[in-house]
Scaffold this motif. Structure first.
Motif, PDB file in Angstrom:
ATOM      1  N   GLN A   1      38.230   5.001 -26.196  1.00  0.00           N
ATOM      2  CA  GLN A   1      37.821   4.823 -24.810  1.00  0.00           C
ATOM      3  C   GLN A   1      37.031   6.041 -24.347  1.00  0.00           C
ATOM      4  N   PRO A   2      35.959   5.817 -23.583  1.00  0.00           N
ATOM      5  CA  PRO A   2      35.217   6.964 -23.060  1.00  0.00           C
ATOM      6  C   PRO A   2      36.019   7.703 -21.997  1.00  0.00           C
ATOM      7  N   VAL A   3      35.708   8.973 -21.843  1.00  0.00           N
ATOM      8  CA  VAL A   3      36.270   9.745 -20.743  1.00  0.00           C
ATOM      9  C   VAL A   3      35.724   9.171 -19.434  1.00  0.00           C
ATOM     10  N   ARG A   4      36.576   9.076 -18.419  1.00  0.00           N
ATOM     11  CA  ARG A   4      36.123   8.608 -17.110  1.00  0.00           C
ATOM     12  C   ARG A   4      35.969   9.814 -16.193  1.00  0.00           C
ATOM     13  N   VAL A   5      34.790   9.905 -15.562  1.00  0.00           N
ATOM     14  CA  VAL A   5      34.428  11.066 -14.761  1.00  0.00           C
ATOM     15  C   VAL A   5      34.159  10.612 -13.333  1.00  0.00           C
ATOM     16  N   ILE A   6      34.715  11.346 -12.365  1.00  0.00           N
ATOM     17  CA  ILE A   6      34.539  11.026 -10.950  1.00  0.00           C
ATOM     18  C   ILE A   6      33.907  12.221 -10.244  1.00  0.00           C
ATOM     19  N   VAL A   7      32.855  11.972  -9.485  1.00  0.00           N
ATOM     20  CA  VAL A   7      32.285  12.990  -8.602  1.00  0.00           C
ATOM     21  C   VAL A   7      32.963  12.810  -7.240  1.00  0.00           C
ATOM     22  N   ASP A   8      33.761  13.789  -6.863  1.00  0.00           N
ATOM     23  CA  ASP A   8      34.589  13.669  -5.654  1.00  0.00           C
ATOM     24  C   ASP A   8      34.588  15.022  -4.942  1.00  0.00           C
ATOM     25  N   SER A   9      33.578  15.250  -4.118  1.00  0.00           N
ATOM     26  CA  SER A   9      33.381  16.566  -3.512  1.00  0.00           C
ATOM     27  C   SER A   9      34.578  17.027  -2.694  1.00  0.00           C
ATOM     28  N   ARG A  10      35.208  16.130  -1.939  1.00  0.00           N
ATOM     29  CA  ARG A  10      36.311  16.527  -1.038  1.00  0.00           C
ATOM     30  C   ARG A  10      37.689  16.174  -1.596  1.00  0.00           C
ATOM     31  N   LEU A  11      37.721  15.739  -2.833  1.00  0.00           N
ATOM     32  CA  LEU A  11      38.960  15.403  -3.540  1.00  0.00           C
ATOM     33  C   LEU A  11      39.755  14.340  -2.771  1.00  0.00           C
ATOM     34  N   GLU A  12      39.126  13.175  -2.651  1.00  0.00           N
ATOM     35  CA  GLU A  12      39.724  12.069  -1.900  1.00  0.00           C
ATOM     36  C   GLU A  12      40.149  10.912  -2.795  1.00  0.00           C
ATOM     37  N   THR A  13      40.132  11.102  -4.103  1.00  0.00           N
ATOM     38  CA  THR A  13      40.535  10.037  -5.014  1.00  0.00           C
ATOM     39  C   THR A  13      42.001   9.676  -4.787  1.00  0.00           C
ATOM     40  N   PRO A  14      42.305   8.411  -4.493  1.00  0.00           N
ATOM     41  CA  PRO A  14      43.708   8.026  -4.283  1.00  0.00           C
ATOM     42  C   PRO A  14      44.500   8.136  -5.590  1.00  0.00           C
ATOM     43  N   PRO A  15      45.672   8.719  -5.574  1.00  0.00           N
ATOM     44  CA  PRO A  15      46.471   8.837  -6.802  1.00  0.00           C
ATOM     45  C   PRO A  15      46.798   7.492  -7.435  1.00  0.00           C
ATOM     46  N   GLN A  16      46.762   6.415  -6.641  1.00  0.00           N
ATOM     47  CA  GLN A  16      47.058   5.080  -7.174  1.00  0.00           C
ATOM     48  C   GLN A  16      45.810   4.353  -7.665  1.00  0.00           C
ATOM     49  N   ALA A  17      44.651   5.001  -7.657  1.00  0.00           N
ATOM     50  CA  ALA A  17      43.410   4.360  -8.095  1.00  0.00           C
ATOM     51  C   ALA A  17      43.536   3.881  -9.540  1.00  0.00           C
ATOM     52  N   ARG A  18      42.962   2.704  -9.814  1.00  0.00           N
ATOM     53  CA  ARG A  18      43.080   2.126 -11.159  1.00  0.00           C
ATOM     54  C   ARG A  18      42.373   2.972 -12.213  1.00  0.00           C
ATOM     55  N   VAL A  19      41.340   3.736 -11.802  1.00  0.00           N
ATOM     56  CA  VAL A  19      40.598   4.541 -12.765  1.00  0.00           C
ATOM     57  C   VAL A  19      41.470   5.636 -13.373  1.00  0.00           C
ATOM     58  N   LEU A  20      42.567   5.979 -12.712  1.00  0.00           N
ATOM     59  CA  LEU A  20      43.467   7.011 -13.213  1.00  0.00           C
ATOM     60  C   LEU A  20      44.474   6.483 -14.221  1.00  0.00           C
ATOM     61  N   GLN A  21      44.542   5.179 -14.360  1.00  0.00           N
ATOM     62  CA  GLN A  21      45.507   4.591 -15.269  1.00  0.00           C
ATOM     63  C   GLN A  21      45.001   4.660 -16.708  1.00  0.00           C
ATOM     64  N   PRO A  22      45.898   4.670 -17.699  1.00  0.00           N
ATOM     65  CA  PRO A  22      45.475   4.660 -19.101  1.00  0.00           C
ATOM     66  C   PRO A  22      44.619   3.427 -19.381  1.00  0.00           C
TER      67      PRO A  22
END
Length: 382
Positions: free
Chosen positions: A226-247
């Motif tokens: 699987q490729p590494v998933r990269v997020i550009v998030d200047s203010r660090l607002e990514t929700p901890p429950q976001a699906r992109v964070l799941q394996p």
């Protein structure tokens, strides 16, 4: 005039397809194929395996050994110069020398500064004849195209950036209410996953994470990694429950947020397995929020051995990447429908002259199911 290859043409046929088998497997190493031609005309082949595993030359040598065939005096054809340094594995040129190979044909010289002709020199110093194909030879061109990200990382210290877009025929990527699933058909989505699989990393922005909650993994085609998933998030607002964070696969989040003020958000994201990377740009106007330095992010991604970066983002981040000259290739899927007003491909302009627009050079146009896929290189700015 191109130089004729020092072997029958059939010896080179299909080597590009063999090297393609390393897509999604060999990262961050280049995708390489090797073919051994014995004196009695038998062939033994191999391609690069996973990082830390055997390279193409070793795989071909093992194939001959398993068949009980001597490789003394054989001809080895490799699509990229055999490595000469100790990395995750021993030097491949030493493996060829120790096996007694008599002739090596190289499609391309390795751009890695740790190699860059040293493999060829070591083979010649050992008394092995080495021929390098003309750069215009189809196999040389195919090898470079297959390893465009590796060459980019070695020569420019940044990944090859491919921006994937899906739109209606009139350029809408979403309706005014934000609905975008699905503009293109299943075949186009499956093809898009094949391009994800090719990349070392897939990048998106916080806007897409919050609005679409994507997974950004490879699901619609077989995937050995699987490729590494990269997020550009200047203010660090990514929700901890976001699906992109799941394996499966790691997640890197580039931010410009103050470390102390964002401590709780960092801890929550790190608890989900994400790596938070500080990459602030220069100070903005008074009162403005700092942004991620996108050019510095690209350099950091290269240092993290990202060869090809596949972008699937919204029109704002797309526009920023294009305006800063950080996109090398556009992968655009057009659906046979008109949607009228809605989100566009990228937020660029407005321009006052046509010459100010971002110029593209078409590579190919391919029907994919009911849709059309357009590939184009972004032309360097004058």
């Amino acid at each position: 005039m191109p130089i004729a290859p020092p072997c029958p043409p059939e010896w080179l046929a299909g080597l590009d397809a063999l090297a393609e088998r390393a897509i999604g497997l060999s990262e961050p190493n280049p995708r390489v194929a090797c073919r051994l031609i014995t004196r009695d005309g038998r062939w033994f082949e191999g391609h690069t395996q996973h990082a830390g595993g055997p390279h193409a030359e070793v795989m071909a040598l093992r194939s001959a050994q398993a068949a009980g065939v001597s490789v003394q005096g054989t001809t080895a054809i490799v699509t990229l110069e055999p490595c000469s340094h100790h990395g995750r594995t021993p030097p491949c040129c030493d493996a060829l020398i120790n096996a007694g190979v008599g002739h090596v044909i190289v499609a391309l010289q390795d751009p890695n500064p740790q190699v860059a002709g040293r493999g060829i020199a070591r083979l010649r110093d050992a008394g092995i004849r080495v021929d390098v194909l003309d750069p215009t030879h189809p196999l040389a061109l195919a090898s470079r195209a297959l390893n465009v990200g590796f060459f980019s990382r070695m020569e420019r210290q940044r990944p090859w950036v491919r921006m994937k877009l899906a739109a209606s025929l009139d350029g809408a990527t979403a309706l005014p209410n934000g609905v975008s699933q699905w503009i293109t058909g299943e075949a186009a989505r499956r093809d898009g996953h094949a391009w994800r699989h090719r990349a070392t990393a897939v990048l998106t922005g916080i806007g897409t994470v919050r609005s679409d909650d994507p997974r950004l993994d490879v699901r619609l085609v077989p995937a050995s990694r699987q490729p590494v998933r990269v997020i550009v998030d200047s203010r660090l607002e990514t929700p901890p429950q976001a699906r992109v964070l799941q394996p499966p696969g790691p997640v890197w989040i580039y931010t410009a947020a103050d470390a102390a003020r964002s401590a709780a958000a960092r801890a929550a994201l790190q608890a989900q397995g994400a790596q938070v990377i500080d990459c602030p740009g220069p100070p903005k106007a008074a009162g403005g929020s700092p942004k991620v330095d996108l050019a510095a992010m690209m350099r950091d991604l290269a240092q993290r051995e990202v060869n090809e970066l596949h972008v699937e983002a919204g029109h704002q981040l797309n526009g920023s990447l294009l305006r800063e000259g950080l996109v090398d290739e556009v992968l655009l899927y057009l659906a046979p429908r008109l949607l009228g007003p809605g989100a566009g491909l990228a937020q660029i302009g407005p321009f006052e002259a046509l010459a100010q627009g971002i110029a593209l050079s078409f590579i190919d146009l391919t029907p994919v199911g009911d849709d059309v896929r357009i590939r184009a290189h972004v032309c360097p700015r004058p």
